[in-house]
Design an enzyme around this catalytic site. Structure first.
Site, PDB file in Angstrom:
ATOM      1  N   GLU A   4      -0.255   4.238  -6.658  1.00  0.00           N
ATOM      2  CA  GLU A   4       0.647   5.340  -5.921  1.00  0.00           C
ATOM      3  C   GLU A   4       1.541   4.778  -4.998  1.00  0.00           C
ATOM      4  OE1 GLU A   4      -2.753   4.790  -6.201  1.00  0.00           O
ATOM      5  OE2 GLU A   4      -3.827   6.681  -5.491  1.00  0.00           O
TER       6      GLU A   4
ATOM      7  N   CYS B 162      -6.974   7.002  -2.437  1.00  0.00           N
ATOM      8  CA  CYS B 162      -7.710   6.457  -1.548  1.00  0.00           C
ATOM      9  C   CYS B 162      -7.110   6.902  -0.035  1.00  0.00           C
ATOM     10  CB  CYS B 162      -8.033   5.167  -1.433  1.00  0.00           C
ATOM     11  SG  CYS B 162      -6.425   3.970  -1.282  1.00  0.00           S
TER      12      CYS B 162
ATOM     13  N   HIS C  94      -1.709  -0.440  -4.922  1.00  0.00           N
ATOM     14  CA  HIS C  94      -2.224   0.729  -5.629  1.00  0.00           C
ATOM     15  C   HIS C  94      -1.177   1.380  -6.462  1.00  0.00           C
ATOM     16  CE1 HIS C  94      -6.370   1.154  -3.056  1.00  0.00           C
ATOM     17  NE2 HIS C  94      -5.951  -0.014  -3.635  1.00  0.00           N
TER      18      HIS C  94
ATOM     19  N   CYS D  50      -3.485   5.158   0.218  1.00  0.00           N
ATOM     20  CA  CYS D  50      -2.474   5.971  -0.428  1.00  0.00           C
ATOM     21  C   CYS D  50      -2.176   7.531  -0.105  1.00  0.00           C
ATOM     22  CB  CYS D  50      -3.008   5.949  -2.125  1.00  0.00           C
ATOM     23  SG  CYS D  50      -2.916   4.441  -2.733  1.00  0.00           S
TER      24      CYS D  50
HETATM   25 ZN   LIG Z   1      -5.144   3.792  -2.852  1.00  0.00          ZN
END
Ligand SMILES: [Zn+2]
Length: 143
Positions: free
Chosen positions: A50, A78, A48, A81
């Site tokens: 991040e 999410c 992801h 993250c």
């Molecule tokens: Zn994430």
């Protein structure tokens, strides 16, 4: 956030959901690292925006603690993250669009501000939110 949006567009180009992130140094202006979703591009479920930006920022400063730093991301993080954010000890999280389906920074959960954790960053949400979410809507419309 403009820089994070540019990153998000790069993600879409590689077939990934357009989410982009930037880590700013403690001075609030120096860009330490950038990242965009590379789940499809790299076949990595944890890639992801991040997580990649936080990893690269730590590499850039040569240590895992990102105290004083700010993470800017186009979409609400999410749970994974949000976990990476608390582990990295960034002091500020700025995000654009809310994620009502998987958001862990205020929508479905509020992991980073859970009082049971001893590191809780400041959160600023809704920055260029429309532009951030439009990019996602467009991406999914085209699919
Ligand atoms: Zn994430």
């Amino acid at each position: 956030m403009r820089l994070a949006l540019d990153q998000a567009r790069l993600a879409a180009r590689g077939g990934d959901v357009p989410v982009g992130a930037v880590v700013l140094a403690a001075d609030g202006t120096t860009v330490l690292a950038t990242g965009h979703n590379e789940r499809e591009a790299g076949g990595d479920p944890t890639a992801h925006a991040e997580v990649l930006a936080v990893r690269r920022a730590a590499e850039a400063i040569g240590e895992w603690r990102l105290s004083g730093c700010t993470l800017v991301v186009t979409l609400e993080p999410c749970t994974m993250c949000a976990g990476a954010i608390t582990q990295s000890r960034v002091d500020r999280v700025v995000y654009g669009a809310r994620d009502d389906k998987a958001g862990a920074v205020g929508s479905l959960w509020d992991v980073v501000r859970d009082r049971r954790l001893n590191h809780r960053p400041e959160v600023v949400q809704g920055v260029l939110a429309e532009e951030c979410s439009e990019l996602l809507t467009e991406f999914f419309r085209e699919r």
